[in-house]
Each structure stands twice: as C-alpha cells, then as structure tokens.
Design a protein around this motif. Structure first.
Motif, PDB file in Angstrom:
ATOM      1  N   UNK A 126      15.550  71.791  16.219  1.00 24.86           N
ATOM      2  CA  UNK A 126      16.143  70.500  15.839  1.00 24.86           C
ATOM      3  C   UNK A 126      15.069  69.548  15.314  1.00 24.86           C
ATOM      4  N   UNK A 127      13.923  69.499  15.999  1.00 30.79           N
ATOM      5  CA  UNK A 127      12.846  68.596  15.581  1.00 30.79           C
ATOM      6  C   UNK A 127      12.259  68.995  14.231  1.00 30.79           C
ATOM      7  N   UNK A 128      12.314  70.289  13.894  1.00 32.24           N
ATOM      8  CA  UNK A 128      11.765  70.758  12.625  1.00 32.24           C
ATOM      9  C   UNK A 128      12.675  70.433  11.445  1.00 32.24           C
ATOM     10  N   UNK A 129      13.934  70.118  11.710  1.00 30.32           N
ATOM     11  CA  UNK A 129      14.859  69.791  10.627  1.00 30.32           C
ATOM     12  C   UNK A 129      14.655  68.350  10.173  1.00 30.32           C
ATOM     13  N   UNK A 130      14.521  68.113   8.877  1.00 28.74           N
ATOM     14  CA  UNK A 130      14.459  66.720   8.406  1.00 28.74           C
ATOM     15  C   UNK A 130      15.744  65.982   8.806  1.00 28.74           C
ATOM     16  N   UNK A 131      15.626  64.717   9.141  1.00 25.27           N
ATOM     17  CA  UNK A 131      16.793  63.933   9.576  1.00 25.27           C
ATOM     18  C   UNK A 131      17.902  63.959   8.534  1.00 25.27           C
ATOM     19  N   UNK A 132      17.526  63.937   7.254  1.00 24.25           N
ATOM     20  CA  UNK A 132      18.555  63.962   6.208  1.00 24.25           C
ATOM     21  C   UNK A 132      19.301  65.292   6.208  1.00 24.25           C
ATOM     22  N   UNK A 133      18.601  66.370   6.505  1.00 27.53           N
ATOM     23  CA  UNK A 133      19.234  67.693   6.561  1.00 27.53           C
ATOM     24  C   UNK A 133      20.177  67.768   7.768  1.00 27.53           C
ATOM     25  N   UNK A 134      19.711  67.264   8.910  1.00 24.70           N
ATOM     26  CA  UNK A 134      20.543  67.248  10.119  1.00 24.70           C
ATOM     27  C   UNK A 134      21.859  66.524   9.864  1.00 24.70           C
ATOM     28  N   UNK A 135      21.784  65.458   9.072  1.00 26.21           N
ATOM     29  CA  UNK A 135      22.975  64.646   8.816  1.00 26.21           C
ATOM     30  C   UNK A 135      23.978  65.357   7.909  1.00 26.21           C
ATOM     31  N   UNK A 136      23.511  66.338   7.141  1.00 26.60           N
ATOM     32  CA  UNK A 136      24.398  67.006   6.184  1.00 26.60           C
ATOM     33  C   UNK A 136      25.097  68.236   6.741  1.00 26.60           C
ATOM     34  N   UNK A 137      24.464  68.914   7.700  1.00 24.08           N
ATOM     35  CA  UNK A 137      25.095  70.129   8.216  1.00 24.08           C
ATOM     36  C   UNK A 137      26.147  69.771   9.245  1.00 24.08           C
ATOM     37  N   UNK A 191      29.545  63.988  22.366  1.00 28.44           N
ATOM     38  CA  UNK A 191      28.563  63.193  21.638  1.00 28.44           C
ATOM     39  C   UNK A 191      27.207  63.842  21.871  1.00 28.44           C
ATOM     40  N   UNK A 192      26.572  64.304  20.812  1.00 25.40           N
ATOM     41  CA  UNK A 192      25.362  65.111  20.946  1.00 25.40           C
ATOM     42  C   UNK A 192      24.161  64.298  21.405  1.00 25.40           C
ATOM     43  N   UNK A 193      23.285  64.986  22.114  1.00 30.81           N
ATOM     44  CA  UNK A 193      21.985  64.442  22.511  1.00 30.81           C
ATOM     45  C   UNK A 193      20.943  65.136  21.644  1.00 30.81           C
ATOM     46  N   UNK A 194      19.711  64.618  21.576  1.00 30.89           N
ATOM     47  CA  UNK A 194      18.689  65.261  20.754  1.00 30.89           C
ATOM     48  C   UNK A 194      18.568  66.759  21.061  1.00 30.89           C
ATOM     49  N   UNK A 195      18.607  67.546  20.017  1.00 27.56           N
ATOM     50  CA  UNK A 195      18.527  68.994  20.136  1.00 27.56           C
ATOM     51  C   UNK A 195      19.868  69.668  19.932  1.00 27.56           C
ATOM     52  N   UNK A 196      20.945  69.032  20.371  1.00 31.23           N
ATOM     53  CA  UNK A 196      22.270  69.632  20.231  1.00 31.23           C
ATOM     54  C   UNK A 196      22.790  69.490  18.801  1.00 31.23           C
ATOM     55  N   UNK A 197      23.729  70.352  18.470  1.00 31.51           N
ATOM     56  CA  UNK A 197      24.382  70.258  17.168  1.00 31.51           C
ATOM     57  C   UNK A 197      25.094  68.908  17.083  1.00 31.51           C
ATOM     58  N   UNK A 198      24.882  68.150  16.001  1.00 30.57           N
ATOM     59  CA  UNK A 198      25.543  66.846  15.870  1.00 30.57           C
ATOM     60  C   UNK A 198      27.047  67.018  15.620  1.00 30.57           C
ATOM     61  N   UNK A 199      27.829  66.126  16.193  1.00 30.19           N
ATOM     62  CA  UNK A 199      29.292  66.226  16.081  1.00 30.19           C
ATOM     63  C   UNK A 199      29.931  65.022  15.406  1.00 30.19           C
ATOM     64  N   UNK A 200      29.138  64.049  14.999  1.00 27.47           N
ATOM     65  CA  UNK A 200      29.702  62.811  14.449  1.00 27.47           C
ATOM     66  C   UNK A 200      30.569  63.071  13.216  1.00 27.47           C
ATOM     67  N   UNK A 201      30.097  63.931  12.314  1.00 27.32           N
ATOM     68  CA  UNK A 201      30.868  64.189  11.096  1.00 27.32           C
ATOM     69  C   UNK A 201      32.123  65.005  11.400  1.00 27.32           C
ATOM     70  N   UNK A 231      24.645  76.909  12.118  1.00 27.35           N
ATOM     71  CA  UNK A 231      24.386  76.416  10.767  1.00 27.35           C
ATOM     72  C   UNK A 231      24.412  77.548   9.743  1.00 27.35           C
ATOM     73  N   UNK A 232      24.444  78.811  10.209  1.00 25.11           N
ATOM     74  CA  UNK A 232      24.403  79.940   9.289  1.00 25.11           C
ATOM     75  C   UNK A 232      25.635  80.834   9.326  1.00 25.11           C
ATOM     76  N   UNK A 233      26.403  80.801  10.412  1.00 26.53           N
ATOM     77  CA  UNK A 233      27.513  81.739  10.514  1.00 26.53           C
ATOM     78  C   UNK A 233      28.586  81.267  11.487  1.00 26.53           C
ATOM     79  N   UNK A 234      29.707  81.968  11.416  1.00 27.63           N
ATOM     80  CA  UNK A 234      30.784  81.800  12.386  1.00 27.63           C
ATOM     81  C   UNK A 234      30.962  83.140  13.075  1.00 27.63           C
ATOM     82  N   UNK A 235      30.851  83.144  14.391  1.00 24.37           N
ATOM     83  CA  UNK A 235      31.088  84.359  15.163  1.00 24.37           C
ATOM     84  C   UNK A 235      32.484  84.281  15.756  1.00 24.37           C
ATOM     85  N   UNK A 236      33.238  85.342  15.532  1.00 26.71           N
ATOM     86  CA  UNK A 236      34.595  85.451  16.055  1.00 26.71           C
ATOM     87  C   UNK A 236      34.656  86.686  16.959  1.00 26.71           C
ATOM     88  N   UNK A 237      35.727  86.875  17.711  1.00 28.37           N
ATOM     89  CA  UNK A 237      35.811  88.057  18.568  1.00 28.37           C
ATOM     90  C   UNK A 237      35.602  89.344  17.771  1.00 28.37           C
TER      91      UNK A 237
END
Length: 194
Positions: A20-31, A53-63, A181-187
């Motif tokens: 999470x820390x390695x991702x640019x803030x602008x990138x985090x906001x887009x995914x 509501x996400x905390x630092x490190x978790x996948x953001x859910x606002x969008x 951020x890369x895939x969807x896993x289903x059963x």
C-alpha cells in the motif's frame, strides 16, 4: 492453529502495508472504483450492501460506496459499542457528518437504523485460492456471517495478501469471491477473471 494464524497475520499485515505504501496516492485513488463485472451477480440483487471504512494498508472502499449509492443501493457500515463487539451494521448515507468515533474508527451514529446487508464487502488480512479468509483475529465478521449465512461475502485485498493456504477452523466460512487489484477469484467451479 492459533499460532499459524498469528504468524500468517503478522507476515501478511506487513506485506499489505508495504504494498500500500509503495502505491502512489493518485494510483490508490483510481483502483477499486467500481466492482468488476464478474461479481455483479452477487451484488445486483442486493438492496443493502455492507462496506467498511478502510484504514491505511487496506483496500480503499470510498469509491465503491459512492458507486453503490449512485446505483440506488443502501450502504451499511460495521458498528460496535465496544472493541469486544458484537458487531452489527447500521445505515450510512455516504456523508462524513453521519459518522462518529467508534471503538475501531469512524462508524455510523447509534441513532442510524440497524440493517442487514444482502452482500458484504469484507476486509481481509490474507486469503487463498479456496476463498478462505483470514481476518484481524477478533472474530467480529466470523460471528456476524455465521448468524447471517445468506449474505454474500466478498473479500477485498491486494494480490500480495494471497497465501498458499489459510489455516481454517470449523467455524470459518469461505468467501463467495475475492477481488484484488489484478483479479477476481470465484469458487472453483466458476471461472477466475483477470
């Protein structure tokens, strides 16, 4: 089992935060802008969608929250009176003004109605290809999901959180899907979408 889970949590929390820390803030906001098409069958029938509501490190859910409100879904957020729980869900209008400080961070005001999500996006510390989830360790989501087995359970995580195998107990319930951020896993009997 407990020590296996504790060690996996420690390693995955570190990996999650580093990623999470390695991702640019602008990138985090887009995914994670809107749920992928592959999981729409899980959420389209839902009137109430649970989020966190996400905390630092978790996948953001606002969008995701704004998207759900835009398509006419009601949003529910976790609510607890104290750290030990139990956890319920209360209606959230999408406005920061309707949030108050709770034991785990911002949560809906106690006056907001309690509602039960039909589909629930859940945070996770680790997951595996069998859709097993390792949470924070408090058992809040496990207890809630056990009491509401009809709710569709969708994990949100980063690819770096995928483990070879998540240790599970008898009470652990697998997820219906995991979104990274890369895939969807289903059963297993369904397709995995890149």
């Amino acid at each position: 089992m407990t020590s296996q889970k504790r060690e996996l949590r420690r390693a995955m929390r570190a990996a999650r935060l580093t990623h999470w820390q390695a991702l640019p803030a602008t990138h985090r906001a887009l995914i994670f802008g809107r749920p992928p098409r592959a999981i729409l069958p899980l959420i389209e029938p839902a009137e109430v969608v649970g989020l966190y509501l996400s905390v630092p490190g978790e996948v953001p859910t606002e969008r995701y929250a704004m998207h759900m409100l835009d398509i006419g879904k009601m949003i529910a957020l976790p609510w607890t009176r104290e750290h030990a729980g139990p956890m319920t869900f209360r209606l959230w209008t999408g406005s920061a003004e309707t949030l108050v400080k709770g034991p785990w961070g911002p949560q809906p005001h106690a006056a907001m109605p309690e509602i039960i999500p039909d589909a629930l996006f859940m945070p996770l510390v680790a997951f595996d290809s069998g859709l097993n989830r390792l949470g924070q360790g408090g058992g809040h989501y496990d207890s809630w999901c056990a009491a509401h087995p009809a709710t569709r359970r969708i994990g949100l995580g980063w690819t770096v959180q995928q483990a070879d195998a998540v240790p599970i107990d008898d009470h652990d319930m697998p997820l219906d899907a995991v979104i990274t951020e890369q895939q969807v896993l289903l059963p297993i009997n369904e397709r995995t979408f890149p």
